[in-house]
Design a protein around this motif. Sequence first.
Motif, PDB file in Angstrom:
ATOM      1  N   LEU A  49       0.827  -1.201   0.000  1.00  7.06           N
ATOM      2  CA  LEU A  49       0.000   0.000   0.000  1.00  7.06           C
ATOM      3  C   LEU A  49       0.868   1.260   0.000  1.00  7.06           C
ATOM      4  CD1 LEU A  49      -2.795   1.338   0.181  1.00  7.06           C
ATOM      5  CD2 LEU A  49      -2.640   1.124   2.677  1.00  7.06           C
ATOM      6  N   VAL A  50       1.998   1.203   0.680  1.00  6.23           N
ATOM      7  CA  VAL A  50       2.913   2.349   0.688  1.00  6.23           C
ATOM      8  C   VAL A  50       3.477   2.591  -0.713  1.00  6.23           C
ATOM      9  CG1 VAL A  50       5.165   3.143   1.514  1.00  6.23           C
ATOM     10  CG2 VAL A  50       3.507   2.218   3.125  1.00  6.23           C
ATOM     11  N   PHE A  51       3.847   1.529  -1.415  1.00  2.00           N
ATOM     12  CA  PHE A  51       4.358   1.696  -2.778  1.00  2.00           C
ATOM     13  C   PHE A  51       3.276   2.273  -3.695  1.00  2.00           C
ATOM     14  CE2 PHE A  51       6.967  -2.180  -1.444  1.00  2.00           C
ATOM     15  CZ  PHE A  51       7.985  -1.384  -0.942  1.00  2.00           C
ATOM     16  N   LEU A  52       2.045   1.819  -3.521  1.00  2.00           N
ATOM     17  CA  LEU A  52       0.938   2.410  -4.263  1.00  2.00           C
ATOM     18  C   LEU A  52       0.781   3.883  -3.907  1.00  2.00           C
ATOM     19  CD1 LEU A  52      -1.603   2.324  -6.041  1.00  2.00           C
ATOM     20  CD2 LEU A  52      -2.861   1.431  -4.066  1.00  2.00           C
ATOM     21  N   SER A  53       0.958   4.218  -2.640  1.00  2.00           N
ATOM     22  CA  SER A  53       0.823   5.602  -2.199  1.00  2.00           C
ATOM     23  C   SER A  53       1.929   6.488  -2.768  1.00  2.00           C
ATOM     24  CB  SER A  53       0.836   5.675  -0.668  1.00  2.00           C
ATOM     25  OG  SER A  53      -0.262   4.957  -0.120  1.00  2.00           O
ATOM     26  N   VAL A  54       3.121   5.931  -2.953  1.00  2.00           N
ATOM     27  CA  VAL A  54       4.199   6.701  -3.591  1.00  2.00           C
ATOM     28  C   VAL A  54       3.807   7.069  -5.013  1.00  2.00           C
ATOM     29  CG1 VAL A  54       6.587   6.592  -4.425  1.00  2.00           C
ATOM     30  CG2 VAL A  54       6.019   5.723  -2.153  1.00  2.00           C
ATOM     31  N   ALA A  55       3.244   6.115  -5.752  1.00  2.00           N
ATOM     32  CA  ALA A  55       2.787   6.400  -7.111  1.00  2.00           C
ATOM     33  C   ALA A  55       1.654   7.427  -7.095  1.00  2.00           C
ATOM     34  CB  ALA A  55       2.326   5.108  -7.794  1.00  2.00           C
ATOM     35  N   ASP A  56       0.720   7.288  -6.149  1.00  2.00           N
ATOM     36  CA  ASP A  56      -0.379   8.246  -6.051  1.00  2.00           C
ATOM     37  C   ASP A  56       0.123   9.625  -5.640  1.00  2.00           C
ATOM     38  OD1 ASP A  56      -2.223   6.304  -6.754  1.00  2.00           O
ATOM     39  OD2 ASP A  56      -2.645   5.732  -4.691  1.00  2.00           O
ATOM     40  N   TRP A  57       1.151   9.671  -4.802  1.00  2.00           N
ATOM     41  CA  TRP A  57       1.755  10.943  -4.399  1.00  2.00           C
ATOM     42  C   TRP A  57       2.343  11.659  -5.608  1.00  2.00           C
ATOM     43  CZ3 TRP A  57       6.361  13.548  -4.382  1.00  2.00           C
ATOM     44  CH2 TRP A  57       6.536  14.560  -3.442  1.00  2.00           C
ATOM     45  N   LEU A  58       3.077  10.930  -6.445  1.00  2.00           N
ATOM     46  CA  LEU A  58       3.640  11.520  -7.658  1.00  2.00           C
ATOM     47  C   LEU A  58       2.537  11.972  -8.607  1.00  2.00           C
ATOM     48  CD1 LEU A  58       6.615   9.083  -8.437  1.00  2.00           C
ATOM     49  CD2 LEU A  58       6.769  11.478  -7.724  1.00  2.00           C
ATOM     50  N   SER A  59       1.488  11.172  -8.721  1.00  2.00           N
ATOM     51  CA  SER A  59       0.364  11.544  -9.584  1.00  2.00           C
ATOM     52  C   SER A  59      -0.284  12.839  -9.108  1.00  2.00           C
ATOM     53  CB  SER A  59      -0.677  10.418  -9.613  1.00  2.00           C
ATOM     54  OG  SER A  59      -0.176   9.272 -10.236  1.00  2.00           O
TER      55      SER A  59
END
Length: 339
Positions: A49-59
């Motif tokens: 979930l953290v890795f997904l959140s990193v991608a969402d943060w960049l988005s």
Amino acid sequence: MANGSQTEVYLSEQVVVLCTCALSFLGSSLIILTHMIWTDLRTTPRRLLVFLSVADWLSAVSYAFGVGSVFRTSSPECIAQGAVSTFANTSSFFWTVSIAVYLYVFIVRSSQRVADSLVPFFHLVSWGVPLVITVTALCLKKIGYNASEVTVGWCWVRIDAQDWVLWMLLTGKIWEFLAYLTLPVLYILIKRHIHKAHVALSEYRPILASRPPSQSFSSMADVKLSLIPIIFIVLRIWSTVRFVLLLADSPVRQHPVLVTLHGIGNTSQGAANCIMFVLFTQPIRSRLCTSLCCCCSKCRAEAPRSDGTPQRHQTRRDSSTQREEEEEEYGTSCAQSNR
């Protein structure tokens, strides 16, 4: 078909989308921070979930820059923003599917060893494939001004490219369609397995209820992660609708309501994940509340007197001593709450 047309992005739409970008930025940041602070909650699904959140943060950051700028040409800033959002958005697709696959293997197949062995492969695919696609699109000069035909102010695939349909598919839409097909199947299988397990173990509920709370919370968190596919589909469907309408050359794709829903959906996944897996997760919510209470108590303890009442030297010394004791007690309680 799409050449020469442009979707107008109104100020009200910009404000709404910028607000959702800010919420996703904060939500993704909170997920990452809570994972860094509390080590005992670092389960493998939480790490995914953290890795997904990193991608969402960049988005969220790249989309906010694009929406705030509303590019009119394929400037260097437009190309850079389009490249970052393309990479982050595609990575988000892959991480969402990776989480569903992990949960399927972990819950349905009951094999944590096999599920954990897939994590390096998830990294290779979820970071590597988007990077290769984005670099290839940049080298071939396919990323640039999109005229907001399938975006909301930000840049993506150049709308004047002859093969724009192919590159829109490669840089996002084909992976989005595959996610729509894959996620519901995995989600249904996971929920069916959980339901059957609850029915089969119903006679042992008194025993299960006596488990330590940490184990119950961990299990609840792993199961709750299965809701990510639903969040993904509900939020992403609007961009898919606009893409199909663009292929059909329908003017409905430029309707302000549809454009606003598209902007909200594409920029809200970080906020939605934070609500579901931080604010609605009891152990993390309790720790956040405890930390906030400790901070508020410390601020009140350190606040200077404002009534201006004169005091004797001994009284001031006693108050100072009492305040130091309160601060020591505060530090002890915060340390205990973070264990």
